[in-house]
Design a protein around this motif. Structure first.
Motif: not given
Length: 81
Positions: A75-81, A54-55, A46-48, A60-63
């Motif tokens: 990190r999970a909390l930061e990605m969902h914000m 190509e995102q 996903l980061e690649f 971000d939700l999957w990460i």
């Protein structure tokens, strides 16, 4: 035992089987990685894709999902914000 100097002990060229070929390799899909519970590999993929541009809208939700299952709750909390 006497070693011969005519033939070297180690060969100069690697055997043909050791060369890596790109023909048989394929990039795993996100669904395959998630099914195998390979969350580290899924985050890397996903980061690649994000880095290359190509995102998807869900990247971000999957990460965040993968980070949660790896125990990286911050990190999970930061990605969902």
């Amino acid at each position: 035992m006497m070693l011969s100097r005519a033939k070297p002990a180690v060969g100069g060229a690697p055997p043909q089987g050791d060369k890596r070929k790109k023909k048989g390799k394929k990039v795993p899909q996100l669904e395959e990685l998630l099914a195998q519970r390979d969350f580290t590999g899924a985050i890397a993929l996903l980061e690649f894709k994000r880095h290359v541009g190509e995102q998807d809208e869900d990247t971000d939700l999957w990460i965040g999902y993968c980070a949660f299952y790896l125990g990286d709750y911050k990190r999970a909390l930061e990605m969902h914000m």
